[in-house]
Design an enzyme around this catalytic site. Structure first.
Site, short mmCIF file in Angstrom:
data_model
loop_
_atom_site.label_atom_id
_atom_site.label_comp_id
_atom_site.label_asym_id
_atom_site.label_seq_id
_atom_site.Cartn_x
_atom_site.Cartn_y
_atom_site.Cartn_z
N ASN A 9 -31.73 11.00 8.66
CA ASN A 9 -31.17 12.25 8.67
C ASN A 9 -31.63 12.94 7.17
O ASN A 9 -32.08 14.19 7.03
CB ASN A 9 -29.97 12.55 9.02
CG ASN A 9 -29.73 12.38 10.50
OD1 ASN A 9 -29.98 13.70 11.26
ND2 ASN A 9 -29.44 11.27 11.05
N ARG B 244 -29.56 5.55 10.41
CA ARG B 244 -29.20 6.97 10.84
C ARG B 244 -28.82 7.92 9.41
O ARG B 244 -29.32 9.10 9.54
CB ARG B 244 -27.75 6.88 11.64
CG ARG B 244 -27.23 8.13 12.13
CD ARG B 244 -25.98 8.01 12.80
NE ARG B 244 -26.06 7.46 14.21
CZ ARG B 244 -25.66 6.06 14.08
NH1 ARG B 244 -25.19 5.47 13.17
NH2 ARG B 244 -25.96 5.42 15.30
N SER C 66 -28.70 0.20 12.44
CA SER C 66 -28.49 1.48 12.80
C SER C 66 -27.56 2.29 11.98
O SER C 66 -27.56 3.56 11.80
CB SER C 66 -27.89 1.51 14.36
OG SER C 66 -26.76 1.08 14.31
#
Length: 285
Positions: free
Chosen positions: A217, A213, A209
């Site tokens: 993005n 992440r 994660s």
């Protein structure tokens, strides 16, 4: 410009996007995760911006004065102070902070610089590379290293290794192994397999994660810039074409301004999670 380049080289809008999302690689990957393949563009830009970031910090340190600081020195001092305060609030071991605080500063500045490459015009560096290469249609170059999953996961795996190091350093190898089998459900032989499984799941989940992440993005931001570039490239002397040109200018400006917040926030979030994970490695269960 985007559509003109696409038309010149016989590319559709879809082919144009795929071309911009293809890395300059050592060889074609044999699968989804081919560790024998190197993305040269990500390596080059990551190393170059890492050196540039070190030079900026060195320059600030060399020009530091005890009097009234200039704007550049003041900005660096504020950044260092903010990171140091965050490190003190999360990692309570003063000895560990001698390494962890500079680590957090390095992570924030490096990732911010890597993310900031997304603010360059999407066709600028690829077009220059295409002229150097001699065959623009097959000259691949991606300039945002953090939109490369291997770079983002490389950062997160490095953080994982640092956490393992501090787990062993603070708790001792025996103490950490004991914790792996006794937390979080308790010290009972029947619970050992479940404790160990939960610990492994936690390490994997945090690492995946952490990297995904950042990658997700930045990849999305890069893709939106490409779509906006296609809007501008599709303009013509018609009502629809003029509308697309105006939309390109408005959307491009708005997204670039908003993206400044995104690239800063993503660097800050990655830094904060690094501090949190390292801080957790110091905690005894």
């Amino acid at each position: 410009m985007a559509a003109e380049n696409a038309a010149e080289h016989g590319m559709t809008a879809g082919e144009y996007i795929v071309h911009h999302l293809t890395h300059l690689q050592s060889s074609k990957p044999g699968g989804v995760a081919d560790l024998s393949v190197f993305n040269f563009d990500s390596l080059i830009f990551s190393i170059a911006l890492g050196v540039f970031g070190c030079w900026l910090l060195w320059l600030a340190a060399r020009k530091a004065t005890s009097g009234v600081p200039g704007r550049f020195q003041a900005a660096v001092e504020i950044l260092v102070e903010v990171v140091d305060q965050q490190a003190k609030g999360i990692v309570h071991n003063a000895e560990s902070r001698k390494f962890v605080a500079p680590l957090a500063l390095t992570i924030f500045l490096w990732i911010f610089l890597l993310n900031a490459m997304d603010l360059l015009p999407v066709d600028l560096l690829p077009a220059i590379w295409g002229q150097i290469h001699g065959d623009p249609h097959h000259a691949y170059l991606r300039v945002v290293p953090t939109a490369d999953l291997s770079v983002a996961m490389g950062f997160s795996v490095t953080v994982l290794l640092i956490c393992i190091y501090y787990n062993i350093k603070i708790k001792g190898l025996g103490g950490w192994v004991h914790e792996l089998f006794t937390a979080p459900f308790g010290n009972h032989w029947a619970l050992y397999p479940f404790n160990f499984a939960m610990q492994m799941i936690e390490f994997v989940a945090k690492t995946v994660s952490h990297g995904m992440r950042l990658f997700g993005n930045m990849y999305a931001g890069e893709l939106i810039f490409l779509l906006i570039a296609l809007m501008g490239g599709a303009w013509t002397l018609s009502a629809t074409g003029i509308f697309l040109a105006l939309g390109h200018i408005i959307a491009g400006t708005a997204w670039a301004i908003f993206h400044i917040l995104i690239i800063t926030l993503q660097a800050f979030v990655f830094m904060m999670l690094t501090l949190v994970y390292v801080g957790q490695a110091h905690d005894h269960h």
